[in-house]
Write an enzyme that holds these catalytic residues in place. Structure first.
Site, PDB file in Angstrom:
ATOM      1  N   ASP A   1       5.290 -24.902 -11.953  1.00 26.52           N
ATOM      2  CA  ASP A   1       6.142 -25.747 -11.102  1.00 26.52           C
ATOM      3  C   ASP A   1       7.806 -24.963 -11.376  1.00 26.52           C
ATOM      4  O   ASP A   1       8.074 -24.510 -12.290  1.00 26.52           O
ATOM      5  CB  ASP A   1       6.235 -27.263 -11.530  1.00 26.52           C
ATOM      6  CG  ASP A   1       7.034 -28.046 -10.832  1.00 26.52           C
ATOM      7  OD1 ASP A   1       6.436 -28.768  -9.916  1.00 26.52           O
ATOM      8  OD2 ASP A   1       8.127 -28.105 -11.024  1.00 26.52           O
ATOM      9  N   ILE A   2       8.286 -24.830 -10.101  1.00 22.76           N
ATOM     10  CA  ILE A   2       9.525 -24.002 -10.264  1.00 22.76           C
ATOM     11  C   ILE A   2      10.583 -25.166 -10.853  1.00 22.76           C
ATOM     12  O   ILE A   2      10.723 -26.269 -10.479  1.00 22.76           O
ATOM     13  CB  ILE A   2      10.161 -24.017  -8.608  1.00 22.76           C
ATOM     14  CG1 ILE A   2       9.223 -23.175  -8.150  1.00 22.76           C
ATOM     15  CG2 ILE A   2      11.601 -23.381  -8.736  1.00 22.76           C
ATOM     16  CD1 ILE A   2       9.122 -21.746  -8.573  1.00 22.76           C
TER      17      ILE A   2
ATOM     18  N   GLU B   1       6.847 -27.894  -4.820  1.00 27.90           N
ATOM     19  CA  GLU B   1       7.177 -26.761  -5.788  1.00 27.90           C
ATOM     20  C   GLU B   1       6.019 -26.302  -6.570  1.00 27.90           C
ATOM     21  O   GLU B   1       6.312 -25.434  -7.688  1.00 27.90           O
ATOM     22  CB  GLU B   1       8.454 -26.848  -6.546  1.00 27.90           C
ATOM     23  CG  GLU B   1       8.479 -27.827  -7.437  1.00 27.90           C
ATOM     24  CD  GLU B   1       9.019 -29.201  -6.942  1.00 27.90           C
ATOM     25  OE1 GLU B   1       9.351 -29.986  -7.792  1.00 27.90           O
ATOM     26  OE2 GLU B   1       8.997 -29.543  -5.815  1.00 27.90           O
TER      27      GLU B   1
END
Length: 585
Positions: free
Chosen positions: A458-459, A501
């Site tokens: 996950d960003i 994301e």
């Protein structure tokens, strides 16, 4: 080996045929096979012919069948019989007959056992009444023979108001088959298959059948609907004739084989010559006249390289009806190769993908040779006509149009399928495709007891990126991250977008320690990117898990998701390995 063929049109021709062969035949031979292919349906007339041949040559093997038209020396003979004398110098030929539908499977098993005991078995020819007898139980047993044994044959055929039959010297079978074996220390047999039909339109699925030859429903609709809806062919008395140029392709062994429908039944069912099975994928097909002639030419070039001393040609009746007068271009090159004889079949028999079965819409050429192949080349002079007959010229132009539009449709469908499985922004697998791939990977790992691990990332602080720099910059963060992921995976791994994301990497044949190492390399590569304004960077957090034996997909997914959650709440920009699954008590 030598082959001598004669055309019989009148009773007087028989004596002349016998006399001419006696004059031309070698003084001695090991086996003499006399084949008779005839357009006559008069059984008494046929037995008189075979009887006279048997009286003249009492040691000969005699076998034959009825047909619509006969083939001799690369040309078509109508309203005639062709008698061929095949003289084998060192090979032995035998014929067996079978006419009990109830025992065909057992007969095939016993015949196969006898054939295996034959020394130097090179070929088997099957002549059968395929319209009246399901020969597949017999043919299934032949698959156990050595792959080097060429198995070929065809079905008796007639358009006259009488049953098509096969026959020997003194017996006619309206429901039966003949099996001819060819064995010899110097005998070589080679087969060439030619086609010329192309797939048309989309794929369908057979959803209901009666037995193996009657299709009741296709895509849960009356089977005949596909001909009426897509080709305007109604289920009436002309149905078999009108569908002759439009067989059905069925996908088997990674390729298509053809099936020709011979009529329609109540409630729109379709009757086929050869077997089909519920659940199989099919397509309509159409004939390409120029492709048929080109395929035949290529097949004859292959046969010329074999250097046969005799040819047997078995061609689907559809080729004769479809090409009409231009069928001469399909047969003529045989004249340059060797003496030829044959007939137009009601189904062609040969071995395909390890299985011996009945096929349709084929031109089957079989070459025989005793001894070594001559070293000198054998040119084949068959030429493609510059112009087909007017009726076929129109078909040829329509074929070109259909070929082009079908290719465009297939390309468009492939692109639509790719788009349906691909994330539009990053061009990696979308969430649905990723989850489907993951479920399959988990199932395969469970079945094969092999490891599979998943990286979920996950960003970090992605919402702030969008809020501060805008969605264009956010989109670039996603696309650049996907590039990093693709650069760090192997062929066979899957990179997918989980939504927003979040990304997933599916790593088959990878344990958790190796997966953590992959995650660390990717984490460092993402952190090194400088694509935010002011050459700022961003980071990502990772959860890693390996599927455990007996673990459900849902439980596995929850574990890797929990590992990602822990990484996000442990300072981010880190990798966390999922806890071992909780064992059920």
């Amino acid at each position: 080996m030598q082959q001598f063929s004669y055309t019989i049109r009148r009773a007087d021709d028989v004596a002349a045929c016998i006399a001419r062969f006696r004059e031309a035949a070698p003084e001695s031979c090991k086996s003499l096979l006399i084949t008779v292919f005839t357009t006559s349906v008069n059984q008494e007339q046929i037995l008189r012919l075979t009887g006279r041949l048997g009286d003249a040559f009492p040691d000969a093997i005699i076998a034959g069948c009825m047909t619509t038209d006969v083939i001799r020396h690369g040309g078509v003979n109508v309203n005639a019989a062709v008698v061929s004398f095949s003289v084998f110098a060192t090979s032995e030929v035998k014929v067996e007959r079978f006419n009990n539908p109830e025992t065909l499977a057992e007969d095939g098993k016993k015949f196969c056992a006898r054939a295996k005991r034959l020394e130097h078995l090179a070929g088997i020819c099957i002549l059968g009444t395929l319209h009246a007898l399901d020969v597949q139980p017999f043919l299934d047993r032949l698959a156990g023979l050595d792959d080097r044994v060429v198995i070929f044959g065809g079905g008796a055929n007639t358009v006259k108001d009488a049953p098509a039959c096969v026959f020997t010297r003194d017996e006619i079978l309206e429901e039966g088959l003949l099996a001819i074996t060819y064995a010899g220390p110097e005998l070589h047999v080679h087969a060439s298959l030619n086609f010329g039909w192309k797939p048309l339109g989309r794929e369908f699925t057979i959803t209901k059948m009666i037995g193996s030859h009657i299709v009741e429903e296709i895509d849960h609709q009356p089977a005949a609907n596909i001909y009426e809806q897509y080709l305007g062919i109604r289920p009436d008395k002309n149905f078999a004739r009108d569908t002759l140029a439009f067989p059905v392709f069925v996908r088997r062994g990674g390729s298509y084989v053809a099936r020709h429908t011979i009529g329609c039944g109540p409630q729109g069912s379709l009757l086929f010559i050869a077997d089909l099975h519920e659940g199989e994928t099919i397509r309509l097909a159409y004939g390409d006249p120029r492709e048929m002639i080109e395929d035949a030419k290529a097949g004859y070039a292959d046969m010329a390289a074999f250097r046969p001393e005799a040819l047997s040609i078995l061609s689907c009746y559809a080729h004769r009806m479809f090409l009409h007068g231009d069928v001469k271009f399909e047969l003529a090159p045989a004249r340059d190769i060797a003496p030829s004889q044959g007939f137009y079949t009601y189904g062609e028999i040969f071995r395909f993908a390890g299985r011996v079965g009945v096929h349709n819409m084929m031109l089957l050429t079989v070459g025989f040779r005793e001894g070594k192949k001559p070293l000198s080349p054998l040119p084949v002079r068959g030429e493609m006509p510059t112009r087909l007959k007017d009726s076929l010229l129109l078909v040829e132009r329509l074929v070109r149009f259909v070929s082009a539009t079908t290719a465009e449709l297939e390309t468009a469908n492939e692109e639509l399928d790719r788009m349906a499985r691909t994330d539009r922004l990053t061009q990696i697998a979308n969430r649905g495709e990723t989850e489907s791939t993951l479920k399959n990977a988990v199932a395969v790992a469970e079945k094969n007891h092999t490891p599979v691990s998943v990286l979920m990332l996950d960003i970090d602080n992605f919402k702030k990126v969008n809020d501060i720099y805008g969605h264009d910059v956010g989109d670039r963060v996603l696309t650049e991250t996907s590039k990093v992921l693709r650069a760090h995976v192997r062929q066979g791994d899957t990179v997918g977008r989980g939504g927003g994301e979040e990304f997933l990497l599916i790593l088959p044949h990878t344990d958790e320690q190796a997966a953590v190492q992959v995650a660390e390399r990717i984490r460092e590569a993402v952190a090194a990117l400088r694509i935010l304004p002011g050459e700022r960077g961003f980071t990502a957090s990772f959860g890693v898990a390996r599927i455990a034996p007996g673990e459900s997909f849902e439980a596995f997914y929850q574990r890797v998701d929990a590992a990602l959650y822990e990484a996000k709440h442990s300072g981010k920009n880190c990798v966390r390995l999922a806890d071992a699954p909780t064992r059920k008590k």
